[in-house]
Design an enzyme around this catalytic site. Structure first.
Site, mmCIF file in Angstrom:
data_model
loop_
_atom_site.group_PDB
_atom_site.id
_atom_site.type_symbol
_atom_site.label_atom_id
_atom_site.label_comp_id
_atom_site.label_asym_id
_atom_site.label_seq_id
_atom_site.Cartn_x
_atom_site.Cartn_y
_atom_site.Cartn_z
ATOM 1 N N ARG A 224 0.843 -1.194 0.000
ATOM 2 C CA ARG A 224 0.000 0.000 0.000
ATOM 3 C C ARG A 224 0.878 1.245 0.000
ATOM 4 N NH1 ARG A 224 -3.371 -2.792 -1.676
ATOM 5 N NH2 ARG A 224 -5.450 -3.253 -0.859
ATOM 6 N N HIS A 272 -0.645 -0.593 -9.920
ATOM 7 C CA HIS A 272 -1.323 -1.470 -8.948
ATOM 8 C C HIS A 272 -1.776 -2.789 -9.603
ATOM 9 C CE1 HIS A 272 -3.595 -1.319 -4.888
ATOM 10 N NE2 HIS A 272 -3.432 -2.576 -5.259
#
Ligand code: NDP
Length: 309
Positions: A224, A272
């Site tokens: 993250r 991502h």
């Protein structure tokens, strides 16, 4: 049995088809803002809105279509008091292993430099760093961290790990907790972040901690973005302490257009994608867990709200 399927991006049809194939006895329903929901037994969601969560107080469990739970837990009081079940590996472990092994080998074998040289027509073998000087430190030894450890050990790298609780992994020097962080970082050349984003890990990768890595370090962040203090990484890259970073996740996604990372050649950026949800594997896993719950059996991957993962 009735199951709610919801994704903030609205792409529900392929999930409906997977559930129809694997759980033909189940009725799936969708939800749109402003609608009231018929009574459901379970909910399978990704990025649900508070208005939907308000209607989920009576489901037996909420399943997530992914592994990360930080965005959901941020909703705090809006979350109904029912078990939240994240995806386990469900095909993501091997993808993480592919991504991280690729990044590590790219740095270790100096492929970036060879690509640059080739563009200038240069035939110039470079010295190879001894493997024992290329220590890899994996932060997070969970469902996705462990396949990465295994993949890197195949190549004979020295792999060390750091987690919250003690671990015993054959051939891997393991550290844990706040006391273990300093010795873990100080002997690490390539840092791989596979931690969940929690109050304890937010901004953990700051100037202070990244500065403890061996000089000439690399960073690979696949968990993250908010675990990394982004300006601090820029500072350490400019100083030469960190010589390369591969980043799949960012504090703000998509990474905004005027962001210094875009113009920094020593930072490799992916959008991502290091481990995508494989729908078929995810639905099979959720179906198995629903069957277990219906039979009164325990299931794994229940989120601990206090720990934040
Ligand atoms: P797990 O919950 O299985 O493992 C988390 C690991 O982190 C555990 O080893 C845990 O320690 C450790 N950890 C948690 N908090 C701390 C802390 N404060 N200090 C030290 N160690 C800590 O998670 P996964 O491996 O399944 O996933 C990790 C993260 O990867 C997810 O949370 C998600 O954010 C991210 N992800 C990213 C994707 C992408 O495409 N980029 C895709 C999927 C997930 P312990 O073992 O002691 O509990």
């Amino acid at each position: 049995m009735r199951i709610l399927l919801y994704r903030a991006d609205g792409v529900i049809e392929p999930w409906v088809r997977e559930f129809a194939a694997l759980m033909p006895q189940v009725e799936t329903v969708a939800w749109k803002e402003g609608q009231s929901l018929p009574p459901c037994d379970y909910a399978v969601v990704w990025s649900p809105e508070p208005a939907l969560l308000d209607q989920l107080a009576h489901v037996r469990a909420i399943f997530l279509m992914g592994a990360g739970v930080d965005a959901l837990l941020k909703l705090g009081a809006a979350l109904p008091p029912v078990p939240i079940v994240r995806l386990g590996d469900a095909g993501m472990g091997v993808q993480m292993a592919e991504y991280v092994a690729h990044a590590v080998l790219r740095y270790f074998r100096r492929f970036e430099e060879y690509e640059q040289q080739a563009r200038h027509g240069a035939w110039n073998p470079l010295p190879q760093t001894p493997k024992e000087e290329f220590t890899i430190g994996i932060m997070g030894l969970g469902r996705l961290g462990l396949p990465v450890v295994e993949a890197l050990r195949v190549f004979g790298f020295t792999v060390r790990g750091w987690s919250r609780t003690p671990k015993d992994i054959p051939g891997v020097e393991c550290f844990h907790g706040a006391d273990g962080l300093d010795p873990f970082l100080r002997a690490t050349r390539v840092l791989v972040c596979m931690l969940p984003l929690t109050p304890d890990t937010s901004n953990l990768l700051d100037r202070h901690n990244l500065g403890k890595l061996l000089p000439g370090a690399y960073l690979i962040n696949v968990s993250r973005g908010a675990i990394l203090a982004e300006p601090d990484l820029m500072t350490l890259i400019r100083s030469g302490h960190i010589v390369g970073a591969t980043l799949d996740v960012f504090r703000h996604e998509p990474l905004p257009a005027p962001h210094p990372f875009w113009n920094e050649p020593r930072i490799a950026i992916t959008p991502h994608i290091s481990a995508l949800t494989i729908r078929h594997d995810a639905v099979r896993q959720i179906a198995e867990k629903i069957t277990a719950l219906e039979n009164g059996q325990p299931v794994g991957d229940i989120v601990d709200r206090d720990l934040g993962y």
